[in-house]
Structure formats: structure tokens, C-alpha cells
Scaffold this motif. Structure first.
Motif, PDB file in Angstrom:
ATOM      1  N   ALA A  14      35.597   2.989  40.840  1.00 35.51           N
ATOM      2  CA  ALA A  14      35.262   3.801  39.670  1.00 35.51           C
ATOM      3  C   ALA A  14      35.829   3.244  38.367  1.00 35.51           C
ATOM      4  CB  ALA A  14      35.738   5.234  39.885  1.00 35.51           C
ATOM      5  N   GLU A  15      36.989   2.578  38.413  1.00 32.09           N
ATOM      6  CA  GLU A  15      37.622   2.152  37.162  1.00 32.09           C
ATOM      7  C   GLU A  15      36.972   0.915  36.560  1.00 32.09           C
ATOM      8  OE1 GLU A  15      40.326   0.673  40.566  1.00 32.09           O
ATOM      9  OE2 GLU A  15      39.100   2.416  40.079  1.00 32.09           O
ATOM     10  N   ALA A  16      36.054   0.274  37.274  1.00 29.94           N
ATOM     11  CA  ALA A  16      35.390  -0.921  36.764  1.00 29.94           C
ATOM     12  C   ALA A  16      34.404  -0.561  35.654  1.00 29.94           C
ATOM     13  CB  ALA A  16      34.664  -1.646  37.889  1.00 29.94           C
ATOM     14  N   SER A  17      34.240  -1.461  34.678  1.00 30.49           N
ATOM     15  CA  SER A  17      33.349  -1.191  33.551  1.00 30.49           C
ATOM     16  C   SER A  17      31.882  -1.319  33.942  1.00 30.49           C
ATOM     17  CB  SER A  17      33.667  -2.133  32.381  1.00 30.49           C
ATOM     18  OG  SER A  17      33.591  -3.482  32.793  1.00 30.49           O
ATOM     19  N   ASN A  18      31.582  -2.163  34.935  1.00 32.91           N
ATOM     20  CA  ASN A  18      30.230  -2.297  35.459  1.00 32.91           C
ATOM     21  C   ASN A  18      30.197  -1.721  36.871  1.00 32.91           C
ATOM     22  OD1 ASN A  18      29.035  -3.799  33.207  1.00 32.91           O
ATOM     23  ND2 ASN A  18      30.358  -5.471  33.850  1.00 32.91           N
ATOM     24  N   ALA A  19      28.997  -1.656  37.459  1.00 30.35           N
ATOM     25  CA  ALA A  19      28.874  -1.153  38.824  1.00 30.35           C
ATOM     26  C   ALA A  19      29.499  -2.152  39.794  1.00 30.35           C
ATOM     27  CB  ALA A  19      27.411  -0.932  39.172  1.00 30.35           C
ATOM     28  N   VAL A  20      30.542  -1.729  40.493  1.00 29.40           N
ATOM     29  CA  VAL A  20      31.232  -2.557  41.479  1.00 29.40           C
ATOM     30  C   VAL A  20      31.299  -1.751  42.775  1.00 29.40           C
ATOM     31  CG1 VAL A  20      33.334  -3.823  42.058  1.00 29.40           C
ATOM     32  CG2 VAL A  20      32.592  -3.668  39.670  1.00 29.40           C
ATOM     33  N   LYS A  37      28.197  -6.602  43.170  1.00 30.25           N
ATOM     34  CA  LYS A  37      27.961  -6.209  41.789  1.00 30.25           C
ATOM     35  C   LYS A  37      26.488  -6.430  41.467  1.00 30.25           C
ATOM     36  CE  LYS A  37      32.606  -7.489  40.139  1.00 30.25           C
ATOM     37  NZ  LYS A  37      33.351  -8.266  39.108  1.00 30.25           N
ATOM     38  N   PRO A  38      25.665  -5.390  41.559  1.00 34.46           N
ATOM     39  CA  PRO A  38      24.236  -5.565  41.273  1.00 34.46           C
ATOM     40  C   PRO A  38      23.985  -5.827  39.799  1.00 34.46           C
ATOM     41  CG  PRO A  38      24.738  -3.253  41.661  1.00 34.46           C
ATOM     42  CD  PRO A  38      25.994  -4.014  41.970  1.00 34.46           C
ATOM     43  N   VAL A  39      23.012  -6.690  39.521  1.00 34.11           N
ATOM     44  CA  VAL A  39      22.653  -6.986  38.133  1.00 34.11           C
ATOM     45  C   VAL A  39      22.242  -5.717  37.405  1.00 34.11           C
ATOM     46  CG1 VAL A  39      20.999  -8.229  36.682  1.00 34.11           C
ATOM     47  CG2 VAL A  39      22.026  -9.374  38.664  1.00 34.11           C
ATOM     48  N   LYS A  40      21.589  -4.806  38.107  1.00 29.28           N
ATOM     49  CA  LYS A  40      21.135  -3.558  37.485  1.00 29.28           C
ATOM     50  C   LYS A  40      22.309  -2.719  36.985  1.00 29.28           C
ATOM     51  CE  LYS A  40      16.913  -3.095  40.245  1.00 29.28           C
ATOM     52  NZ  LYS A  40      16.223  -2.285  41.286  1.00 29.28           N
ATOM     53  N   GLY A  41      23.503  -2.944  37.501  1.00 28.90           N
ATOM     54  CA  GLY A  41      24.661  -2.173  37.094  1.00 28.90           C
ATOM     55  C   GLY A  41      25.487  -2.808  36.000  1.00 28.90           C
ATOM     56  N   GLU A  42      24.996  -3.910  35.417  1.00 28.85           N
ATOM     57  CA  GLU A  42      25.717  -4.587  34.347  1.00 28.85           C
ATOM     58  C   GLU A  42      25.470  -3.901  33.005  1.00 28.85           C
ATOM     59  OE1 GLU A  42      25.295  -9.048  36.373  1.00 28.85           O
ATOM     60  OE2 GLU A  42      24.621  -8.698  34.302  1.00 28.85           O
ATOM     61  N   ARG A  43      26.528  -3.564  32.296  1.00 30.67           N
ATOM     62  CA  ARG A  43      26.399  -3.008  30.957  1.00 30.67           C
ATOM     63  C   ARG A  43      26.086  -4.127  29.972  1.00 30.67           C
ATOM     64  NH1 ARG A  43      31.857   0.211  30.058  1.00 30.67           N
ATOM     65  NH2 ARG A  43      31.200  -0.181  27.915  1.00 30.67           N
ATOM     66  N   PRO A  44      25.131  -3.914  29.065  1.00 30.34           N
ATOM     67  CA  PRO A  44      24.795  -4.960  28.080  1.00 30.34           C
ATOM     68  C   PRO A  44      25.993  -5.306  27.207  1.00 30.34           C
ATOM     69  CG  PRO A  44      23.104  -3.252  28.131  1.00 30.34           C
ATOM     70  CD  PRO A  44      24.264  -2.732  28.939  1.00 30.34           C
ATOM     71  N   LEU A  53      25.645 -11.733  34.121  1.00 27.95           N
ATOM     72  CA  LEU A  53      27.056 -11.756  34.526  1.00 27.95           C
ATOM     73  C   LEU A  53      27.241 -12.169  35.981  1.00 27.95           C
ATOM     74  CD1 LEU A  53      28.475  -8.594  32.710  1.00 27.95           C
ATOM     75  CD2 LEU A  53      27.945 -10.872  31.810  1.00 27.95           C
ATOM     76  N   ALA A  54      26.351 -11.716  36.869  1.00 26.62           N
ATOM     77  CA  ALA A  54      26.480 -12.068  38.287  1.00 26.62           C
ATOM     78  C   ALA A  54      26.385 -13.575  38.478  1.00 26.62           C
ATOM     79  CB  ALA A  54      25.406 -11.359  39.100  1.00 26.62           C
TER      80      ALA A  54
END
Length: 260
Positions: A14-20, A37-44, A53-54
Motif C-alpha cells: 500500500a505504501e508504494a506510489s505506483n501499483a506494486v 508492477k503492472p504498467v497500467k498501475g504507473e502514475r504519470p 517505468l517497467a
């Protein structure tokens, strides 16, 4: 196993800035813990292309392997339950890190003390400051060289993992390989000091592996842009020419926030 194993999601960090996502990879009756770490969960990000990022995490692993230092856990790019993403082996740390094995510390006074390298002064409350230091550890020193090569913009304390077998790993390499100088790290203790003979040998080998047509260069070209690959070559060349650890550029914050 990371590349072809079945991924079962167990939970989210939960503490990660992107989906981990913490997962279990299963293949042929064998399992291993991993991070997905899915690409769809990356914050711009304003300064990095969306959805990249992945790939940068995988590129950092490949460069780490090319150095022979093995500083990044095994990392692959693959399809997962939520689409394409990076999958990285989960590093299990020692149950109890001994005091002498600490990597970062805050100390009173203006001297780092034996076995430590100074980074910066930090506010610790009530108008007091303490000196942030990191261990004068050859594992950290190697990692500082790797960060200089990949232009790591986010080397926080929490991105340092001491494994139970005594090895040190760095994680979270999504903010890397930018063409501009983005180096932000807690490992400035060697700034301006001569590179070790070992580091110079490794950098010389890396320069050859980054040449056009070399397997490493070919694989990196699939993960980062041509301009970013050229910038990696330039950074290695500068390190070999100057033979010193880089100093903060002054054009960008030198220490990530939050630092830990």
C-alpha cells in the motif's frame, strides 16, 4: 519461473506510489515470491514517458548483471494478471539486522565517524539537526557507481535491501535512464573521490558491452529510447575519463524526498 510461471496475486504493497503487487510465481511444482508492477498501475510523471517505468526497471537489472555485481534482483518484463508489467524476485532480508550491519544512520555532531560517510544535515525536530551518514561499505560503493551509470533519480534508503546471505540489493529503478542529469541519491559519501580500480575495470567492460550490435546494447534498445541509450554510453565514458565518483550537478535536488 519469473518469465513463464503462473502469477497469483497475494496482496498490494500500500505504501508504494505506483501499483506494486506481491505475488507467488509457480512453475513445475516450485514457487517463489515476487513483485509485479503492472504498467497500467504507473502514475504519470511530468519528465518520463507514460508507461515506461517497467521497462526501465528491467533495463537497470540488465546493466547490473553486465557489471557482474548482481545488485538488482532478477527482473523480467511479461504479461501478468493486469497486463504487461515488470516482475522481480522478492528478496527476503535477515530476520534481525545487526547494529554493525546498518547502512544508514543519524549521528550527532559534524563528523561522520569511522566507517561512515557524510551525506547531509537533517532536521530531527525541536530545532535540532543531525548528520545523515551511510556506511563506508564496498557494496554501497558499487551501487553508487551503478546509479551513476543508469542515472537513478530515486535512490532512497528504503530502496536498499540487505539479504539474509549478506548480499545487498537495490530496488525501485523506474526513474532511471533519463537523458538529463537526474541523479538523486543518499549515497553521496564518495562524491569527488577516485573510483576504485575494480569500478574502472567494470566500467571499461561495460563500455564494450554498450557498443552498437553488442547483446546488451541490443536488449537495452528494446527498453529505452535511442537518446537514452546514447546517454548511458556518454555517462560511462565520462566516468572512465574523470575516474571519480560524480558530484551533485546543482541543477536538480541531490537527495530524493522523502529520503527514506
Amino acid at each position: 519461473m519469473l518469465t513463464r510461471g503462473d502469477l497469483a496475486v497475494r496482496g498490494r504493497i500500500a505504501e508504494a506510489s505506483n501499483a506494486v503487487l506481491l505475488c507467488t510465481a509457480s512453475l513445475g511444482g516450485t514457487t517463489a515470491d515476487c513483485v509485479y508492477k503492472p504498467v497500467k498501475g504507473e502514475r504519470p510523471l511530468w519528465d518520463f514517458p507514460d508507461g515506461s517505468l517497467a521497462r526501465r526497471e528491467v533495463a537497470a537489472y540488465l546493466v547490473s548483471e553486465a557489471t557482474g555485481w548482481g545488485l538488482v534482483p532478477p527482473t523480467v518484463l511479461r504479461e501478468g494478471p493486469y497486463g504487461e508489467g515488470m516482475v522481480q524476485h522478492w528478496i527476503h532480508g535477515a530476520d534481525e539486522e545487526p547494529a554493525e550491519g546498518a547502512l544508514l544512520a543519524l549521528v550527532e555532531g559534524e563528523e561522520a565517524g569511522e566507517g561512515w560517510k557524510p551525506v547531509a544535515f537533517a532536521e530531527v525536530g525541536d530545532g535540532r539537526t543531525a548528520l545523515l551518514v551511510h556506511a563506508d561499505d564496498p557494496r554501497l560503493r558499487r551501487l553508487s557507481v551503478l546509479d551513476a551509470v543508469i542515472n537513478n533519480g530515486d535512490r532512497k534508503g528504503g530502496h536498499l535491501l540487505a539479504a539474509g546471505d549478506g548480499r545487498l540489493y537495490g530496488i525501485d529503478h523506474g526513474v532511471t535512464f533519463h537523458v538529463e542529469d537526474k541523479l538523486r541519491t543518499l549515497l553521496w559519501g564518495w562524491a569527488g573521490e577516485p573510483l576504485t580500480d575494480e569500478a574502472l575495470r567494470v566500467l571499461g567492460s561495460l563500455a564494450g558491452q554498450l557498443a552498437d550490435g553488442a547483446p546488451l546494447a541490443t536488449r537495452l534498445a528494446e527498453l529505452i529510447t535511442p537518446a537514452e541509450l546514447a546517454a548511458v554510453r556518454d555517462r560511462v565514458a565520462v566516468l572512465l575519463r574523470t575516474r571519480i565518483h560524480p558530484r551533485p550537478s546543482g541543477q536538480w535536488p541531490a537527495i530524493p524526498w522523502p529520503p527514506v
